[in-house]
Scaffold this motif. Structure first.
Motif, PDB file in Angstrom:
ATOM      1  N   ILE A  14      -8.604  -4.003   9.373  1.00 17.72           N
ATOM      2  CA  ILE A  14      -9.559  -2.888   9.432  1.00 17.72           C
ATOM      3  C   ILE A  14      -9.268  -2.011   8.217  1.00 17.72           C
ATOM      4  O   ILE A  14      -8.131  -1.668   7.934  1.00 17.72           O
ATOM      5  N   TYR A  16      -9.187   0.977   5.357  1.00 20.11           N
ATOM      6  CA  TYR A  16      -9.048   2.434   5.308  1.00 20.11           C
ATOM      7  C   TYR A  16     -10.326   3.013   4.726  1.00 20.11           C
ATOM      8  O   TYR A  16     -10.694   2.648   3.597  1.00 20.11           O
ATOM      9  N   GLY A  24     -12.414  -6.375  -4.348  1.00 24.98           N
ATOM     10  CA  GLY A  24     -11.192  -6.932  -3.756  1.00 24.98           C
ATOM     11  C   GLY A  24     -11.241  -6.875  -2.235  1.00 24.98           C
ATOM     12  O   GLY A  24     -10.838  -7.819  -1.553  1.00 24.98           O
ATOM     13  N   ASP A  53      -9.904   1.686   9.813  1.00 25.89           N
ATOM     14  CA  ASP A  53      -8.612   2.238  10.223  1.00 25.89           C
ATOM     15  C   ASP A  53      -8.618   3.696   9.755  1.00 25.89           C
ATOM     16  O   ASP A  53      -8.364   3.970   8.584  1.00 25.89           O
ATOM     17  N   GLY A 260      -4.457  -9.452   3.770  1.00 19.48           N
ATOM     18  CA  GLY A 260      -3.937  -9.500   2.405  1.00 19.48           C
ATOM     19  C   GLY A 260      -2.420  -9.611   2.433  1.00 19.48           C
ATOM     20  O   GLY A 260      -1.775  -9.220   3.405  1.00 19.48           O
ATOM     21  N   GLU A 262       0.006  -8.038   1.172  1.00 17.03           N
ATOM     22  CA  GLU A 262       0.910  -6.889   1.301  1.00 17.03           C
ATOM     23  C   GLU A 262       0.985  -6.372   2.736  1.00 17.03           C
ATOM     24  O   GLU A 262       1.821  -5.530   3.045  1.00 17.03           O
ATOM     25  N   LEU A 292      -7.239 -10.113  -5.664  1.00 18.59           N
ATOM     26  CA  LEU A 292      -8.015 -10.194  -6.896  1.00 18.59           C
ATOM     27  C   LEU A 292      -7.433  -9.118  -7.787  1.00 18.59           C
ATOM     28  O   LEU A 292      -7.409  -7.944  -7.406  1.00 18.59           O
TER      29      LEU A 292
HETATM   30  N1  MSP Z   1      -5.807  -0.299   7.114  1.00 17.88           N
HETATM   31  C1  MSP Z   1      -4.904  -1.297   6.666  1.00 17.88           C
HETATM   32  C2  MSP Z   1      -5.071  -2.568   7.459  1.00 17.88           C
HETATM   33  C3  MSP Z   1      -4.851  -2.420   8.923  1.00 17.88           C
HETATM   34  S1  MSP Z   1      -5.125  -3.909   9.775  1.00 17.88           S
HETATM   35  C4  MSP Z   1      -4.591  -3.617  11.306  1.00 17.88           C
HETATM   36  C5  MSP Z   1      -5.154  -1.583   5.189  1.00 17.88           C
HETATM   37  N2  MSP Z   1      -6.338  -1.221   4.715  1.00 17.88           N
HETATM   38  S2  MSP Z   1      -6.808  -1.383   3.182  1.00 17.88           S
HETATM   39  O1  MSP Z   1      -8.142  -0.894   3.139  1.00 17.88           O
HETATM   40  O2  MSP Z   1      -5.857  -0.774   2.297  1.00 17.88           O
HETATM   41  O3  MSP Z   1      -6.754  -2.903   2.854  1.00 17.88           O
HETATM   42  C6  MSP Z   1      -7.460  -3.801   3.631  1.00 17.88           C
HETATM   43  C7  MSP Z   1      -7.383  -5.177   3.054  1.00 17.88           C
HETATM   44  O4  MSP Z   1      -7.994  -5.225   1.771  1.00 17.88           O
HETATM   45  C8  MSP Z   1      -5.952  -5.684   2.863  1.00 17.88           C
HETATM   46  O5  MSP Z   1      -5.817  -6.939   3.485  1.00 17.88           O
HETATM   47  C9  MSP Z   1      -5.806  -5.805   1.372  1.00 17.88           C
HETATM   48  O6  MSP Z   1      -4.977  -6.867   0.975  1.00 17.88           O
HETATM   49  C10 MSP Z   1      -7.231  -6.053   0.964  1.00 17.88           C
HETATM   50  N3  MSP Z   1      -7.418  -5.745  -0.452  1.00 17.88           N
HETATM   51  C11 MSP Z   1      -7.420  -4.530  -1.075  1.00 17.88           C
HETATM   52  N4  MSP Z   1      -7.509  -4.730  -2.414  1.00 17.88           N
HETATM   53  C12 MSP Z   1      -7.572  -6.055  -2.680  1.00 17.88           C
HETATM   54  C13 MSP Z   1      -7.725  -6.836  -3.821  1.00 17.88           C
HETATM   55  N5  MSP Z   1      -7.795  -6.302  -5.029  1.00 17.88           N
HETATM   56  N6  MSP Z   1      -7.807  -8.176  -3.649  1.00 17.88           N
HETATM   57  C14 MSP Z   1      -7.794  -8.770  -2.410  1.00 17.88           C
HETATM   58  N7  MSP Z   1      -7.652  -8.065  -1.319  1.00 17.88           N
HETATM   59  C15 MSP Z   1      -7.470  -6.718  -1.432  1.00 17.88           C
HETATM   60  O7  MSP Z   1      -4.295  -2.149   4.555  1.00 17.88           O
END
Ligand code: MSP
Length: 656
Positions: A14, A16, A24, A53, A260, A262, A292
Motif C-alpha cells: 500500500i 504512501y 517506479g 498507507d 519492492g 527495500e 527502476l
Molecule cells: N507504505 C509502504 C508499504 C507498506 S506495505 C504494507 C511503502 N510505500 S512506498 O510508497 O514508499 O513504496 C511502495 C512500493 O513502491 C515499494 O514496494 C517500493 O519498492 C516501490 N517503489 C518505489 N519506487 C520505486 C522504483 N523506483 N522502482 C520500483 N519500485 C519502486 O513502502
C-alpha cells in the motif's frame, strides 16, 4: 453441482500518499495487474488488493507544512492515485485506505490479539529514527551514518513505547525459511533475510507517542500504533478479519505479496511474526522486485539526455497510451533485478516491438485479407513445412507463457509471445503473398497463408490479453472476432477461423520519431521541474535552508575544520558484502585512497568511474561491512535519488 474455482489472492504494497506516484511505483502495480488478469483468464477466482498507507509522522509533517489536516492532505493524493489506477485500467478488486474505519477497528483487534498472547509489552525506546522510512535503526545498522534503506540522515530519538516480542520468533522464522525455500524469492533476498535473522532479532518498537497521526493503541491512547504494524495488517483487514471473515476465509492465506526489495524485511520477517503471534496462517509467498533506477544517465549526449527524463506516468500514458507503457515495463525489466529507466529505452521498445513487430503484422495481414480475399478470412486447404513451423510455434506459445508466468518472469513471457510475432512476420516474407496473388493457380496457397496469419494473430490476441487487454480487443475487432470472448484454452488450437469479416482499424502503435520525442519530453520535464520549483517557493517557510533541514547553526571555525578536496575516481566496484555500497579508489593529488558510499541504488560502478568529485578528506576512517572507508564523497539528494556532486577542477585542489 458447479465446481468451486481455485482462488488466487495477490497484493501490492500500500503506497504512501506523501506525493504523487511516479513510474517506479506503477511498476509493481502493473505486474500485479498482469498476473491477476492472467490468473483470471486461466480460470482462477482472483482477489487483487492494493491501497494506501496513510498514517505516520511523515504525512503529519507534510500536512503541517502545507497548512492542512493530515486527512485532507492524504485525501487529495489518494484521489490522484485512484485516478491513476483508473487511467491505467488496473483491475484491482479492493482498494484499502488505512484511514478507513474498517481498517482502524481491525488493526486494533489484531493488536489486542497479540497483546493477549503476551507478545506486546511496555518499555523505553532509544535509537536512531529515519522519518521518511518510519524506521528505527541501531548505530551498527547505519550505512555511512545514514538510513540503510533510503540513505537519508537519521535523528536520535527516545520515547516510552510498546514493544513486540519479535525476538521470540527468530527460530520459527528460520524454520519457515528453511522448510519453504519458495516463501521468499528471489534467492538473494532470501539469503539476506536468513543472515539478518541469524544476527539476532531485537524486539520491535510498535508504538509512537511523539506525534498523533496514527491509530490509537487500544490500551493506551497516548500512543499511536507504529505505521508498519498498522500497514502490514491491511492484507487481512481488507478481507474483513476478524469481524466479517467471509473474504478472509475464502482468500487467506495470500498466494503472493508483491513488494519492492527495500520492504522485503517487513514482509518476510515482521509480518509473518505478527501472524504467528496472532495465531494466523502465513502468506504463501513474498516476492521482492527490483527498482527502476530513475534519472539514469543516457549514452546519448543530446539535449534531452541532459535535461532529464519524464517519469510521470500520466504524461507518458497521455503521449504513448496505457498498453505501450505497460508493455515496456513488463518487457524491459527482469523481475528481482534493478533496471535503469530512461525515456530513450522506453521509446525504442515501443518502436521496435510494438510499432514495427506487432503493429505491422496486424496491419499487413488485415490489408492483405481485404485485398486478396475480399475481407473474409479464408479456410486453409494446403500445407507445407513453413506452414507447419508457424503452426507449431503458435500452438506451443501458450504453454511457454504459462511456464514463465509461474516464475513471474513477465519479460520472458512476453518474449515467448514475440517469438511468435516475429515468426509470423517472417512467414509473410517467406510466403510472399503478393507473388502468390499474381498467379490464379496458386489461390489455395494464398488462402492458406491468409488463414494461417489470421490464426496466428488470433492466438497472439489471447496471449497478450493479460498484459495489454485494450490492444488485444482492438486486434480482435480488426480480425472480425469482436463478438468472441477471450478464452485462454483457445490459444492452444490453430484451426478456428474462417468466414470472419476483417476490418482495417486505426494503427495499433504509431511509429515514433525518437529524437523528436526525446526533445519534446525534455521540454515537458523542464516545465514540470519549473512548476515544482515555483510551488515549493510559494509554500516555503521564510527560514534559512539550514533550519529547514533541522541542523543547528555552526560557526565559520566549525566549517573551516572540514578539509574538502577535489578527487578523481580511478576505480569503482560493488562492495562484496553489501549491495547498497560502492567501493571507490579516489585519487587526490599524489595520494589514492579508498572511500565507500551507499549509492549503489543510484549509480553503477561504471557510471562513477572517471568522475571529478568533492571529497571530505579528514573524516575519521570507519569500517563498512569489513572494508575501510577513508573520507566521504559529496552527493545531492533530491528525495528520489542521490546525485554525485562533480567539478571540473583538477584532483588535489582544495575546495573552500
Ligand atoms: N507504505 C509502504 C508499504 C507498506 S506495505 C504494507 C511503502 N510505500 S512506498 O510508497 O514508499 O513504496 C511502495 C512500493 O513502491 C515499494 O514496494 C517500493 O519498492 C516501490 N517503489 C518505489 N519506487 C520505486 C522504483 N523506483 N522502482 C520500483 N519500485 C519502486 O513502502
Amino acid at each position: 453441482m458447479t465446481e468451486e474455482k481455485k482462488t488466487y489472492y495477490i497484493t501490492t504494497p500500500i503506497y504512501y500518499p506523501s506525493s504523487n506516484l511516479h513510474i517506479g511505483h506503477t511498476y509493481c502495480t502493473v505486474m500485479a495487474d498482469a498476473m491477476a488478469r492472467f490468473k483470471r483468464l486461466s480460470g482462477y477466482d482472483v482477489h487483487f488488493l492494493t491501497g494506501t498507507d496513510e498514517h505516520g509522522q511523515k504525512i503529519e509533517t507534510l500536512a503541517e507544512a502545507k497548512g492542512v489536516s493530515p486527512q485532507a492532505y492524504v485525501d487529495e493524493i489518494v484521489e490522484g492515485i485512484k485516478k491513476l489506477w483508473a487511467t491505467m485500467e488496473i483491475s484491482y478488486d479492493d482498494f484499502i485506505r488505512t484511514t478507513e474505519p474498517r481498517h482502524i477497528k481491525r488493526v486494533q483487534a489484531i493488536f489486542m490479539k497479540m497483546y493477549e498472547n503476551g507478545d506486546i509489552y511496555k518499555g523505553e525506546y532509544e535509537g536512531l529514527y529515519c522519518t521518511p522510512c518510519e524506521s528505527f535503526w541501531t548505530e551498527s545498522q547505519l550505512v555511512n551514518g545514514c538510513c540503510p534503506d533510503c540513505g537519508r540522515p537519521v535523528q536520535a530519538a527516545k520515547e516510552e513505547a510498546y514493544f513486540f516480542r519479535l525476538s521470540k520468533y527468530a527460530d520459527k522464522l528460520l524454520e519457515l525459511f528453511e522448510k519453504n525455500p519458495d516463501f521468499l524469492q528471489p534467492e538473494s533476498r532470501r539469503n539476506e533475510m536468513v543472515s539478518f535473522i541469524k544476527q539476532g532479532l531485537d524486539d520491535l518498537c510498535i508504538s509512537r507517542s511523539t506525534f498523533d497521526w496514527g491509530i490509537p493503541v487500544p490500551i493506551d491512547k497516548k500512543h499511536v500504533i507504529y505505521v508498519w504494524l498498522d500497514a502490514l495488517t491491511n492484507y487481512i483487514t481488507a478481507l474483513g478479519y476478524p469481524d466479517e471473515p467471509e473474504l478472509y476465509n475464502k482468500y487467506w492465506p495470500a498466494d503472493v505479496h508483491l513488494v519492492g526489495k527495500e520492504i522485503v524485511r517487513f514482509h518476510s520477517i515482521i509480518w509473518p511474526a505478527m501472524l504467528m503471534s496472532a495465531g494466523l496462517p502465513l502468506p504463501k509467498q513474498v516476492l521482492g522486485h527490483g527498482w527502476l533506477l530513475l534519472g539514469g544517465e543516457k549514452v546519448s549526449k543530446s539535449k534531452a539526455a541532459k535535461a532529464g527524463d519524464v517519469v510521470d506516468p500520466v504524461v507518458l500514458i497521455d503521449r504513448y497510451g496505457i498498453d505501450a507503457l505497460k508493455y515496456f515495463l513488463l518487457r524491459e525489466y527482469t523481475f528481482g533485478q534493478d533496471g535503469v529507466f530512461t525515456n530513450e529505452v522506453m521509446l525504442k521498445r515501443m518502436n521496435y516491438d510494438l510499432a514495427n513487430d506487432l503493429g505491422n503484422l496486424v496491419s499487413r495481414t488485415v490489408s492483405m485479407i481485404e485485398k486478396y480475399c475480399g475481407g473474409t478470412v479464408p479456410k486453409a486447404d494446403t500445407s507445407d513445412e513453413i506452414d507447419e513451423d508457424l503452426k507449431k510455434i503458435a500452438v506451443g506459445a501458450a504453454a511457454k507463457v504459462e511456464e514463465q508466468m509461474d516464475k513471474f518472469a513477465f519479460n520472458m513471457a512476453l518474449e515467448e509471445i514475440w517469438i511468435l510475432v516475429r515468426r509470423a512476420n517472417k512467414y509473410i516474407d517467406e510466403k510472399a503473398p503478393w507473388v502468390l496473388a499474381k498467379d490464379e493457380s496458386r489461390k489455395a496457397e494464398l488462402d492458406t497463408v491468409m488463414h494461417n496469419l489470421a490464426e496466428a494473430i488470433r492466438i497472439i490476441s489471447i496471449l497478450i490479453y493479460p498484459f495489454m487487454h485494450s490492444t488485444s480487443k482492438e486486434i480482435r475487432k480488426q480480425l472480425g472476432l469482436w463478438y468472441a470472448d477471450v478464452e485462454w484454452k483457445d490459444a492452444f488450437v490453430f484451426e478456428m477461423m474462417g468466414g470472419e469479416q476483417v476490418k482495417k482499424g486505426p494503427q495499433l502503435f504509431p511509429r515514433l520519431d525518437i529524437e523528436k520525442e526525446l526533445a519534446e519530453l525534455a521540454a515537458v520535464h523542464q516545465q514540470m521541474e519549473a512548476a515544482k520549483e515555483a510551488e515549493k517557493a510559494a509554500s516555503a517557510p521564510a527560514e534559512p535552508a539550514g533550519a529547514e533541514q533541522g541542523k543547528p547553526e555552526i560557526t565559520y571555525e566549525d566549517f573551516d575544520k572540514i578539509d574538502f578536496r577535489v578527487g578523481k575516481i580511478v576505480k569503482a566496484e560493488k562492495h562484496p558484502q553489501a549491495d547498497k555500497l560502492l567501493v571507490f579508489q579516489v585519487k587526490i593529488g599524489t595520494e589514492t585512497r579508498q572511500i565507500i558510499s551507499g549509492v549503489a541504488q543510484s549509480y553503477t560502478p561504471e557510471e562513477m568511474l572517471g568522475r571529478q568529485v568533492i571529497v571530505v578528506t579528514n573524516l575519521k576512517p570507519r569500517k563498512l561491512r569489513g572494508l575501510e572507508s577513508r573520507g566521504m564523497l559529496l552527493f545531492a539528494d533530491n528525495g528520489e535519488r542521490v546525485e554525485i556532486v562533480t567539478t571540473e577542477a583538477p584532483d588535489g585542489n582544495v575546495v573552500s
